[in-house]
Design a protein around this motif. Sequence first.
Motif, PDB file in Angstrom:
ATOM      1  N   ILE A  36       0.837  -1.203   0.000  1.00 36.48           N
ATOM      2  CA  ILE A  36       0.000   0.000   0.000  1.00 36.48           C
ATOM      3  C   ILE A  36       0.872   1.254   0.000  1.00 36.48           C
ATOM      4  O   ILE A  36       0.661   2.177  -0.782  1.00 36.48           O
ATOM      5  N   GLN A  37       1.903   1.272   0.848  1.00 37.91           N
ATOM      6  CA  GLN A  37       2.774   2.450   0.946  1.00 37.91           C
ATOM      7  C   GLN A  37       3.628   2.659  -0.293  1.00 37.91           C
ATOM      8  O   GLN A  37       4.055   3.774  -0.577  1.00 37.91           O
ATOM      9  N   SER A  38       3.873   1.597  -1.059  1.00 35.40           N
ATOM     10  CA  SER A  38       4.714   1.711  -2.253  1.00 35.40           C
ATOM     11  C   SER A  38       3.989   2.378  -3.409  1.00 35.40           C
ATOM     12  O   SER A  38       4.603   2.725  -4.411  1.00 35.40           O
ATOM     13  N   GLY A  39       2.683   2.529  -3.283  1.00 36.90           N
ATOM     14  CA  GLY A  39       1.911   3.101  -4.382  1.00 36.90           C
ATOM     15  C   GLY A  39       1.443   2.049  -5.369  1.00 36.90           C
ATOM     16  O   GLY A  39       0.910   2.370  -6.431  1.00 36.90           O
ATOM     17  N   SER A  40       1.616   0.783  -5.032  1.00 40.47           N
ATOM     18  CA  SER A  40       1.170  -0.309  -5.896  1.00 40.47           C
ATOM     19  C   SER A  40      -0.333  -0.195  -6.143  1.00 40.47           C
ATOM     20  O   SER A  40      -1.085   0.198  -5.253  1.00 40.47           O
ATOM     21  N   PRO A  41      -0.789  -0.546  -7.340  1.00 36.63           N
ATOM     22  CA  PRO A  41      -2.236  -0.487  -7.609  1.00 36.63           C
ATOM     23  C   PRO A  41      -3.011  -1.643  -6.980  1.00 36.63           C
ATOM     24  O   PRO A  41      -4.219  -1.726  -7.104  1.00 36.63           O
ATOM     25  N   THR A  42      -2.327  -2.539  -6.281  1.00 36.38           N
ATOM     26  CA  THR A  42      -2.970  -3.697  -5.650  1.00 36.38           C
ATOM     27  C   THR A  42      -4.015  -3.249  -4.635  1.00 36.38           C
ATOM     28  O   THR A  42      -3.811  -2.296  -3.891  1.00 36.38           O
ATOM     29  N   ARG A  43      -5.135  -3.950  -4.619  1.00 32.70           N
ATOM     30  CA  ARG A  43      -6.192  -3.723  -3.639  1.00 32.70           C
ATOM     31  C   ARG A  43      -6.390  -5.015  -2.856  1.00 32.70           C
ATOM     32  O   ARG A  43      -6.219  -6.103  -3.376  1.00 32.70           O
ATOM     33  N   PHE A  44      -6.763  -4.890  -1.581  1.00 34.01           N
ATOM     34  CA  PHE A  44      -6.984  -6.049  -0.724  1.00 34.01           C
ATOM     35  C   PHE A  44      -8.411  -6.027  -0.209  1.00 34.01           C
ATOM     36  O   PHE A  44      -8.903  -4.987   0.213  1.00 34.01           O
ATOM     37  N   PHE A  45      -9.073  -7.180  -0.231  1.00 34.26           N
ATOM     38  CA  PHE A  45     -10.386  -7.333   0.381  1.00 34.26           C
ATOM     39  C   PHE A  45     -10.335  -8.578   1.243  1.00 34.26           C
ATOM     40  O   PHE A  45     -10.018  -9.660   0.756  1.00 34.26           O
ATOM     41  N   GLY A  72     -16.137  -2.171  14.056  1.00 29.41           N
ATOM     42  CA  GLY A  72     -17.574  -1.998  14.067  1.00 29.41           C
ATOM     43  C   GLY A  72     -18.251  -3.117  13.312  1.00 29.41           C
ATOM     44  O   GLY A  72     -17.598  -3.991  12.750  1.00 29.41           O
ATOM     45  N   GLU A  73     -19.521  -3.084  13.274  1.00 31.19           N
ATOM     46  CA  GLU A  73     -20.295  -4.112  12.606  1.00 31.19           C
ATOM     47  C   GLU A  73     -20.200  -3.927  11.099  1.00 31.19           C
ATOM     48  O   GLU A  73     -20.313  -2.822  10.584  1.00 31.19           O
ATOM     49  N   GLY A  74     -19.936  -5.003  10.398  1.00 25.47           N
ATOM     50  CA  GLY A  74     -20.007  -4.965   8.944  1.00 25.47           C
ATOM     51  C   GLY A  74     -18.686  -4.844   8.233  1.00 25.47           C
ATOM     52  O   GLY A  74     -18.374  -5.640   7.382  1.00 25.47           O
ATOM     53  N   GLY A  75     -17.864  -3.854   8.553  1.00 25.12           N
ATOM     54  CA  GLY A  75     -16.598  -3.715   7.848  1.00 25.12           C
ATOM     55  C   GLY A  75     -16.098  -2.292   7.805  1.00 25.12           C
ATOM     56  O   GLY A  75     -16.608  -1.409   8.486  1.00 25.12           O
ATOM     57  N   GLY A  76     -15.092  -2.072   6.977  1.00 26.26           N
ATOM     58  CA  GLY A  76     -14.497  -0.751   6.867  1.00 26.26           C
ATOM     59  C   GLY A  76     -13.453  -0.711   5.761  1.00 26.26           C
ATOM     60  O   GLY A  76     -13.102  -1.729   5.176  1.00 26.26           O
ATOM     61  N   VAL A  77     -12.963   0.483   5.486  1.00 24.60           N
ATOM     62  CA  VAL A  77     -11.964   0.725   4.449  1.00 24.60           C
ATOM     63  C   VAL A  77     -10.859   1.566   5.073  1.00 24.60           C
ATOM     64  O   VAL A  77     -11.134   2.475   5.854  1.00 24.60           O
ATOM     65  N   ASP A  78      -9.597   1.269   4.726  1.00 23.96           N
ATOM     66  CA  ASP A  78      -8.499   2.047   5.291  1.00 23.96           C
ATOM     67  C   ASP A  78      -8.444   3.429   4.644  1.00 23.96           C
ATOM     68  O   ASP A  78      -9.160   3.727   3.689  1.00 23.96           O
ATOM     69  N   ARG A  79      -7.554   4.289   5.168  1.00 21.97           N
ATOM     70  CA  ARG A  79      -7.472   5.679   4.682  1.00 21.97           C
ATOM     71  C   ARG A  79      -7.083   5.776   3.214  1.00 21.97           C
ATOM     72  O   ARG A  79      -7.438   6.728   2.544  1.00 21.97           O
ATOM     73  N   THR A  80      -6.328   4.796   2.706  1.00 18.80           N
ATOM     74  CA  THR A  80      -5.885   4.850   1.317  1.00 18.80           C
ATOM     75  C   THR A  80      -6.948   4.349   0.350  1.00 18.80           C
ATOM     76  O   THR A  80      -6.847   4.561  -0.848  1.00 18.80           O
ATOM     77  N   GLY A  81      -7.941   3.640   0.880  1.00 21.75           N
ATOM     78  CA  GLY A  81      -8.961   3.045   0.019  1.00 21.75           C
ATOM     79  C   GLY A  81      -8.496   1.762  -0.648  1.00 21.75           C
ATOM     80  O   GLY A  81      -9.191   1.221  -1.507  1.00 21.75           O
ATOM     81  N   LYS A  82      -7.327   1.250  -0.260  1.00 23.82           N
ATOM     82  CA  LYS A  82      -6.789   0.042  -0.884  1.00 23.82           C
ATOM     83  C   LYS A  82      -7.073  -1.229  -0.100  1.00 23.82           C
ATOM     84  O   LYS A  82      -6.874  -2.325  -0.594  1.00 23.82           O
ATOM     85  N   LEU A  83      -7.508  -1.091   1.145  1.00 26.12           N
ATOM     86  CA  LEU A  83      -7.809  -2.256   1.968  1.00 26.12           C
ATOM     87  C   LEU A  83      -9.245  -2.156   2.455  1.00 26.12           C
ATOM     88  O   LEU A  83      -9.630  -1.174   3.071  1.00 26.12           O
TER      89      LEU A  83
END
Length: 121
Positions: A36-45, A72-83
Amino acid sequence: MGAAAEAVGLTEAEVRTLLTERPELISPMHAMQASIQSGSPTRFFIAQCKEDNLWLSRNFRHLWQFFELPLGEGGGVDRTGKLSVATYSSVTGHGAEPGVLSRALWRAAMAHVLPKATSLV
């Protein structure tokens, strides 16, 4: 720690050294963070069944905290939007993989970094 060391063919002391000096080579969360920090276009779910055993659920909460996601209930996304992480319900959950399978998965996943890892210790 012992299972991870065995899976990648290192001693526990060598694994501890790697976790300190190059955690991205041995820790999946650190590897994701480095990507994520490298700027890779990879996304994680990553999804976790709420009915899975406590050990798996505790590790999933640790993942949320590592990436500073609100628990929390359900889920979330990190600040970068990649995880993205999510929870779901199932009648049975999937449970932990047997050791013979998880060690084989570790060996396969680490095969490409093992030469780098062993040259660092």
